[in-house]
Design an enzyme around this catalytic site. Structure first.
Site, PDB file in Angstrom:
ATOM      1  N   ARG A 103      11.617  39.530  26.026  1.00 37.49           N
ATOM      2  CA  ARG A 103      12.718  39.905  26.915  1.00 37.49           C
ATOM      3  C   ARG A 103      13.414  41.181  26.468  1.00 37.49           C
ATOM      4  NH1 ARG A 103      13.309  41.131  31.160  1.00 37.49           N
ATOM      5  NH2 ARG A 103      12.024  39.301  31.597  1.00 37.49           N
ATOM      6  N   LYS A 138      28.176  59.342  31.046  1.00 39.28           N
ATOM      7  CA  LYS A 138      28.338  58.080  31.776  1.00 39.28           C
ATOM      8  C   LYS A 138      27.147  57.174  31.490  1.00 39.28           C
ATOM      9  CE  LYS A 138      31.100  60.278  35.372  1.00 39.28           C
ATOM     10  NZ  LYS A 138      31.194  60.661  36.803  1.00 39.28           N
ATOM     11  N   LYS A 170      38.377  69.738  31.084  1.00 40.26           N
ATOM     12  CA  LYS A 170      38.325  69.127  32.410  1.00 40.26           C
ATOM     13  C   LYS A 170      39.681  69.263  33.100  1.00 40.26           C
ATOM     14  CE  LYS A 170      35.430  66.296  33.377  1.00 40.26           C
ATOM     15  NZ  LYS A 170      34.148  65.635  33.693  1.00 40.26           N
ATOM     16  N   GLU A 200      36.000  73.170  33.626  1.00 43.04           N
ATOM     17  CA  GLU A 200      35.782  72.643  34.978  1.00 43.04           C
ATOM     18  C   GLU A 200      36.767  73.273  35.959  1.00 43.04           C
ATOM     19  OE1 GLU A 200      37.057  68.551  37.102  1.00 43.04           O
ATOM     20  OE2 GLU A 200      35.640  68.289  35.435  1.00 43.04           O
TER      21      GLU A 200
END
Length: 282
Positions: A103, A138, A170, A200
């Protein structure tokens, strides 16, 4: 694209933790109960759909950590395509050991192949342009290193691995510092000369300010339409690396790539993929 395998030493803690989670405090009681000691068998790890393969190294490591005596032969390497029905790996030896590692091996291989396959799909849509497909941070907590490797196996490129890799300013940094000028001037005053800087922006007037102030190596053009991206690329005129981000899908990526950006980043590569259907057949 050929990518060197990661050292097993790096991967082992991830795979060992997954095995410990699955085996629990008492091991595989089903297998111990129903499989006579000493039973040997041969198993095949088979693809049940077309894909780009990733996770073979990790799957093999899972079996070896359970039982180093298992004989493992990879038939398809990470980064290679496979077709439905192809055998990706053969495992021979103690049947109980194979079942105990099954598994975890399938979980890693299925998920990583899903990432590689999704990456390859976007890469194919950008052929003939300069754009490179790249991932983001992410990722699944604890699995970033293997998920980013899967992006490479799919023909993509890696963005920064962690917060300590590069300076990426950002929108929230700009809001907290007060302005584009403020963050860039602070960066120029304090950053190491060895550190790359990206900022950004989501408007062309912000981009104009970035170009005026200087201090950045790359600019992240966030959630811009293809027309706005074309204008941004013209404004940049090769002075900065241009990265597009936001609303990147199979349907939109070709139009984004056609604007002339250098990179297209997509968090979906590592958070919205579909796991490849694999099976371990005795």
């Amino acid at each position: 694209m050929n990518h060197a395998a990661l050292p097993d030493l790096v991967l082992e803690p991830l795979v060992r933790a997954a095995l410990m989670e699955d085996l629990g405090s008492y091991g595989d009681i089903t297998t111990r109960t129903v499989i006579p000691a000493g039973t040997t068998y041969a198993a095949r790890l088979n693809a049940r759909e077309d894909a780009i393969v990733s996770g073979m190294q990790v799957a093999a490591l899972a079996f070896r950590l359970v039982d180093p005596s298992l004989e493992i032969v990879a038939r398809v390497s990470d980064g290679q395509p496979c077709a439905r029905g192809d055998t990706l790996m053969e495992i021979r030896g103690d049947a109980a050991s194979i079942l105990s590692g099954e598994r975890v091996a399938l979980n890693f291989a299925g998920r990583l192949s899903g990432i590689a396959t999704q990456t390859a799909t976007l890469v194919a849509e950008t052929r003939g342009t300069r754009a490179r497909i790249t991932c983001t941070r992410k990722t699944t907590p604890g699995l970033r290193i293997v998920e980013k490797q899967a992006v490479l196996h799919g023909g993509g490129f890696n963005h920064r691995y962690s917060l300590s890799d590069a300076i990426l300013i950002k929108d929230n940094h700009i809001a907290a510092a007060g302005s584009v000028r403020a963050v860039l001037e602070a960066t120029k005053a304090a950053a190491s000369h060895m550190m790359k800087v990206e900022i950004e922006v989501d408007r062309l007037d912000q981009l104009a300010e970035v170009l005026e102030v200087g201090g950045a190596d790359a600019v992240l053009l966030d959630n811009m339409s293809p027309d706005m991206l074309r204008d941004a690329v013209a404004m940049i005129d090769g002075r900065l690396v241009a990265e597009a981000s936001g609303n990147v899908t199979r349907d939109t990526v070709a139009a984004i790539a056609a604007t002339g950006v250098d990179y297209i980043s997509s968090g979906a590569l590592t958070h919205s993929y579909r796991t490849l259907d694999l099976g371990l057949d005795f």
